[in-house]
Design a protein around this motif. Structure first.
Motif, short mmCIF file in Angstrom:
data_model
loop_
_atom_site.label_atom_id
_atom_site.label_comp_id
_atom_site.label_asym_id
_atom_site.label_seq_id
_atom_site.Cartn_x
_atom_site.Cartn_y
_atom_site.Cartn_z
N PRO A 16 0.83 -1.21 0.00
CA PRO A 16 0.00 0.00 0.00
C PRO A 16 0.86 1.25 0.00
CG PRO A 16 -0.75 -1.58 1.67
CD PRO A 16 0.58 -2.07 1.17
N ALA A 17 0.39 2.24 -0.75
CA ALA A 17 1.07 3.54 -0.77
C ALA A 17 0.72 4.31 0.50
CB ALA A 17 0.65 4.33 -2.01
N ARG A 18 1.69 4.98 1.06
CA ARG A 18 1.49 5.73 2.30
C ARG A 18 1.14 7.18 1.99
NH1 ARG A 18 -0.18 2.06 5.56
NH2 ARG A 18 1.27 0.30 5.74
N LEU A 19 0.86 7.92 3.05
CA LEU A 19 0.34 9.27 2.91
C LEU A 19 1.27 10.21 2.15
CD1 LEU A 19 -1.87 11.30 3.53
CD2 LEU A 19 -0.82 11.70 5.77
N PRO A 20 2.59 10.24 2.42
CA PRO A 20 3.44 11.20 1.68
C PRO A 20 3.40 11.02 0.17
CG PRO A 20 4.59 10.35 3.61
CD PRO A 20 3.35 9.53 3.47
N LEU A 27 -1.33 16.13 -5.23
CA LEU A 27 -0.93 17.52 -5.46
C LEU A 27 -0.58 17.75 -6.93
CD1 LEU A 27 -0.31 20.30 -4.29
CD2 LEU A 27 2.00 19.49 -3.75
N LEU A 28 0.14 16.83 -7.53
CA LEU A 28 0.47 16.96 -8.95
C LEU A 28 -0.78 16.93 -9.82
CD1 LEU A 28 3.64 14.67 -9.19
CD2 LEU A 28 3.56 17.17 -9.16
N ASP A 29 -1.70 16.02 -9.49
CA ASP A 29 -2.96 15.96 -10.26
C ASP A 29 -3.76 17.24 -10.11
OD1 ASP A 29 -2.39 13.43 -11.17
OD2 ASP A 29 -3.44 12.42 -9.53
N LEU A 30 -3.81 17.78 -8.89
CA LEU A 30 -4.56 19.01 -8.67
C LEU A 30 -3.94 20.19 -9.39
CD1 LEU A 30 -5.61 18.83 -4.89
CD2 LEU A 30 -7.07 18.62 -6.92
N LEU A 31 -2.62 20.27 -9.41
CA LEU A 31 -1.97 21.37 -10.13
C LEU A 31 -2.31 21.34 -11.62
CD1 LEU A 31 1.57 21.45 -8.46
CD2 LEU A 31 -0.30 23.09 -8.16
N VAL A 32 -2.28 20.16 -12.19
CA VAL A 32 -2.62 20.04 -13.61
C VAL A 32 -4.09 20.37 -13.84
CG1 VAL A 32 -2.78 18.45 -15.55
CG2 VAL A 32 -0.80 18.36 -14.03
N ALA A 33 -4.97 19.84 -12.98
CA ALA A 33 -6.41 20.07 -13.15
C ALA A 33 -6.76 21.54 -12.93
CB ALA A 33 -7.19 19.19 -12.19
N LEU A 91 2.64 4.91 -8.49
CA LEU A 91 1.48 4.36 -7.78
C LEU A 91 0.44 3.91 -8.78
CD1 LEU A 91 1.08 7.10 -5.00
CD2 LEU A 91 2.53 5.07 -4.97
N ARG A 92 -0.49 3.10 -8.29
CA ARG A 92 -1.62 2.65 -9.11
C ARG A 92 -2.79 2.32 -8.20
NH1 ARG A 92 -2.53 0.12 -14.17
NH2 ARG A 92 -0.30 0.02 -14.62
N VAL A 93 -3.99 2.58 -8.69
CA VAL A 93 -5.21 2.22 -7.97
C VAL A 93 -5.67 0.85 -8.46
CG1 VAL A 93 -7.56 2.90 -7.37
CG2 VAL A 93 -5.83 4.65 -7.80
N VAL A 94 -5.86 -0.08 -7.54
CA VAL A 94 -6.34 -1.41 -7.88
C VAL A 94 -7.52 -1.76 -6.98
CG1 VAL A 94 -4.06 -2.20 -8.63
CG2 VAL A 94 -4.74 -2.52 -6.25
N CYS A 126 -6.60 13.01 4.66
CA CYS A 126 -5.37 12.74 5.43
C CYS A 126 -5.68 11.97 6.71
CB CYS A 126 -4.67 14.06 5.76
SG CYS A 126 -3.93 14.87 4.32
N VAL A 127 -6.73 12.36 7.41
CA VAL A 127 -7.10 11.68 8.66
C VAL A 127 -7.50 10.23 8.37
CG1 VAL A 127 -8.74 11.64 10.57
CG2 VAL A 127 -7.75 13.80 9.83
N ALA A 128 -8.30 10.03 7.34
CA ALA A 128 -8.73 8.67 7.00
C ALA A 128 -7.54 7.81 6.59
CB ALA A 128 -9.77 8.71 5.89
N SER A 129 -6.60 8.38 5.84
CA SER A 129 -5.43 7.62 5.42
C SER A 129 -4.53 7.26 6.59
CB SER A 129 -4.64 8.42 4.38
OG SER A 129 -3.52 7.70 3.93
#
Length: 334
Positions: A16-20, A27-33, A91-94, A126-129
């Protein structure tokens, strides 16, 4: 690390990918969007100056939903869980079972992400993660997904030595239906790490696992067969059956059953000639079992006429030509 055990006793390691790393990807996705949204908004304002205020507001809302929700959902669906930020961070969502996500998973993640990421500035996410054992946010919980790391060092992958050639096809009649997945996983983990264990500790573990496996199958281990070799041969038989079930008899299953060099009398006892199949089937079998069709990673296949070494004493394990690891890791009996 989260492990899923498949039917062929292969542990699917999902890291599993961690919070950082997830925060950086978001953040990268939001900057592009946001950059795309600002550019589209400027164009809309310039092109709809003659419209009334209600029409301009409707177009602004439509652009917001399309660029900040619709486009990320479409990207995750088409790329099977890899947005621009996730590709940059590896990372990847599965799905929870390790499979690729579909449109409904991406839609639930994107819809809930508007609330827990955009409207609350990421506080809820962040809290949920941090609370979740696998680092999942609310969108992952409701969608049944998991963000995992794709970039895993190759050195961590375990090498399962193939069974000795003189045990080829010897356990084809065993009843393996009563063996639980936990025992298969324990056998595989032992075979992966047996070269790193103290010899005495490894011998005791092999005897215990062989005893448990023999008790589950109802057939004791043959006399003169080392416990570690017995475990490897039975595990290969299980993998061969699962390969036949997955790819059909006569294709990948035969490749798994014939993987490694066979003893001269093995082919005659089975009553069928060894058939070499097409490369796609070999690659499929290697993908299922984690063992190359030639008998193991970096292990060249032996010719059909080769036989177990004979002599006064037991011969040492053969060295692989590429990696320097033992071809099987087992020594035939004297």
């Amino acid at each position: 690390m989260s492990e899923l055990v498949t039917g062929e006793a292969v542990a699917l390691e999902l890291r599993p990918a961690r919070l950082p790393s997830r925060a950086l990807a978001v953040l990268l996705d939001l900057l592009v969007a946001v950059g795309a949204y600002v550019a589209v908004t400027i164009v809309l304002v310039a092109s709809t100056a003659s419209l009334d205020e209600a029409a301009q507001t409707a177009l602004s809302i439509a652009a917001f939903v399309l660029l900040l929700v619709g486009v990320p959902v479409a990207v995750e669906t088409l790329s099977h869980g890899r947005s621009l930020g996730k590709m940059a961070c590896g990372l990847r969502v599965v799905r929870d079972d390790g499979g690729p996500i579909r449109f409904r998973h991406a839609l639930v993640r994107g819809g809930i992400g508007v609330i827990e990421i955009l409207m609350t500035f990421g506080v809820v996410a962040c809290v949920a993660s941090l609370v979740s054992a696998r680092g999942r946010r609310l969108g992952d919980v409701f969608a049944g997904t998991l963000v995992v790391r794709e970039r895993v060092p190759a050195a961590r992958a375990g090498f399962v030595p193939p069974p000795p050639p003189w045990l080829a096809g010897r356990f084809s009649g065993l009843d393996l239906s009563a063996v639980p997945d936990e025992l298969w996983l324990a056998v595989r983990q032992y075979l992966t790490r047996m070269q790193q264990l103290d010899p005495e500790v490894g011998r005791v573990m092999a005897e215990r696992l062989a005893g448990d496996l023999a008790a589950r199958t109802g057939t004791p281990a043959p006399q003169g067969v080392p416990p570690a070799a017995y475990l490897a041969a039975v595990l290969r038989e299980r993998q061969a059956r699962e390969a036949r079930r997955a790819f059909g008899s006569g294709t990948a299953g035969d490749l798994v059953a014939d993987a490694g060099a066979a003893a001269p009398g093995a082919a005659a006892a089975s009553g069928s000639a060894a058939v070499r199949h097409a490369v796609p089937s070999a690659q499929a079998a290697a993908h299922v079992t984690g063992v190359a069709p030639g008998g193991g990673p970096g292990t060249p296949a032996e010719p059909a006429g080769s036989s177990a070494p004979a002599g006064d004493g037991a011969a040492g394990p053969r060295e692989a030509s590429a990696g320097g690891r033992p071809a099987t890791g087992f020594v035939p009996p004297a």
